[in-house]
Design a protein around this motif. Structure first.
Motif, short mmCIF file in Angstrom:
data_model
loop_
_atom_site.label_atom_id
_atom_site.label_comp_id
_atom_site.label_asym_id
_atom_site.label_seq_id
_atom_site.Cartn_x
_atom_site.Cartn_y
_atom_site.Cartn_z
N ARG A 157 0.75 -1.02 0.12
CA ARG A 157 -0.15 -0.08 -0.01
C ARG A 157 0.80 1.29 -0.03
N ARG A 158 1.81 1.38 1.01
CA ARG A 158 2.97 2.39 0.91
C ARG A 158 3.67 2.70 -0.58
N ARG A 159 4.00 1.47 -0.96
CA ARG A 159 4.72 1.53 -2.46
C ARG A 159 3.85 2.01 -3.52
N LYS A 160 2.52 1.46 -3.57
CA LYS A 160 1.57 2.13 -4.62
C LYS A 160 1.27 3.43 -4.40
N LYS A 161 1.04 3.85 -3.14
CA LYS A 161 0.81 5.31 -2.93
C LYS A 161 1.83 6.30 -3.53
N ALA A 162 3.18 5.89 -3.10
CA ALA A 162 4.41 6.69 -3.41
C ALA A 162 4.42 6.58 -5.24
N GLU A 163 4.31 5.42 -5.73
CA GLU A 163 4.18 5.32 -7.07
C GLU A 163 3.29 6.02 -8.02
#
Length: 314
Positions: free
Chosen positions: A12-18
């Motif tokens: 979830r963190r990675r997708k939000k930043a991406e």
């Protein structure tokens, strides 16, 4: 070693930043591309030399072809440009987000499989293109509420200082500079004291007075124009001629961004101007780009923080 599983919370963190990075790239007029995970080994050895083989995953496939997992994405993008895009109107503005592989000792902030988010502007050598790319990298970090220190140099002007050396000697000096190995430089240039003094004087300086010490006034004038445009963008920077980058294809302005809170592995962005397409059978087209170290950024990224309303990366 050097690979990871990502559980739901981390994804979830990675997708939000991406997604934040994707939105910003597209808002600035860049279009997404994707290249294969593996390429012909020659794609990476043509400019960087055979020594790069020790740093990458390379193998022979069942057809006897020498293949490598991509260690970076600039060369594959320029290979794609030569094969598919060279007739397209220029400048071409592209972005990508993908995994890369390097065979090196895993440590904090350094993995064997890692992710890069990057952009390339192909077909323009104007200072405006250089400044746009650098400013975009800063805005991307701002969107993630990540603070960094932007350092800018010009490898072309450093090469001018080294013109009395042969190509192999230049390569050694630039690699030592890239590693910040001042003692190694002193040893390697111990028989060229005058050159060593000039070089150290330049690379140890961190202000605009450095430009007065360089002889190639045309390059200095172009570099100063890039800096003027960055001033208009409101981007803060440090002039740093020790920035040369580790890859041999850079030709002009180069830059790196360092972040707090990451220890020794604090570089989160690197890029610059280069010419690479002609090595793959294309025209000698100028390009500028950068890659963000996505994994290192995620070490300090907090998706719950609201980005501060400032333009410059301080």
């Amino acid at each position: 070693r050097g690979t990871r599983d990502f559980l739901p919370d981390e994804m979830r963190r990675r997708k939000k930043a991406e997604n934040e990075l994707r939105k910003l790239a597209e808002r600035w007029g860049y279009e997404e591309i994707k290249t294969p995970t593996f390429e012909n080994l020659e794609l990476f050895t043509l400019k960087s030399g055979e020594e790069i083989i020790n740093e990458i995953y390379e193998f022979e496939d069942k057809g006897g072809r020498k293949i490598a997992l991509r260690p970076e994405l600039t060369a594959p993008v320029l290979r794609m440009y030569v094969n598919e895009l060279r007739m397209k109107a220029k400048p071409i503005k592209l972005y990508y987000f993908d995994n890369c592989f390097r065979y090196e000792r895993p440590q904090k902030g350094r993995f064997r499989e890692f992710w890069q988010f990057g952009v390339e502007v192909i077909g323009s050598d104007l200072p405006e293109a250089e400044a746009e790319v650098i400013a975009l990298s800063c805005h991307m970090l701002k969107a993630l509420n990540v603070e960094g220190n932007l350092h800018i140099g010009h490898i072309g002007m450093v090469r001018d200082v080294l013109r009395e050396l042969d190509e192999e000697e230049k390569r050694v000096v630039l690699r030592l500079m890239d590693k910040k190995d001042i003692e190694g430089l002193k040893i390697f240039l111990s028989k060229k004291r005058d050159l060593l003094e000039v070089l150290l004087d330049i690379i140890m300086s961190k202000d605009e007075e450095t430009l007065e010490k360089l002889e190639n006034r045309e390059s200095v004038s172009r570099f100063e124009k890039t800096l003027e445009i960055l001033d208009i963008y409101g981007v803060e920077y440090t002039i740093d001629f020790s920035i040369v980058r580790g890859l041999d294809y850079y030709t002009g302005t180069v830059f790196e961004i360092y972040a707090k809170g990451l220890g020794a592995q604090d570089q989160i962005c690197g890029g610059g101007s280069y010419r690479l397409a002609h090595l793959f059978g294309g025209d000698d087209v100028p390009s500028t780009g950068f890659a963000l170290g996505f994994d290192r950024i995620l070490e300090i990224y907090n998706p719950n923080e609201t980005p501060q309303m400032r333009v410059a990366v301080v």
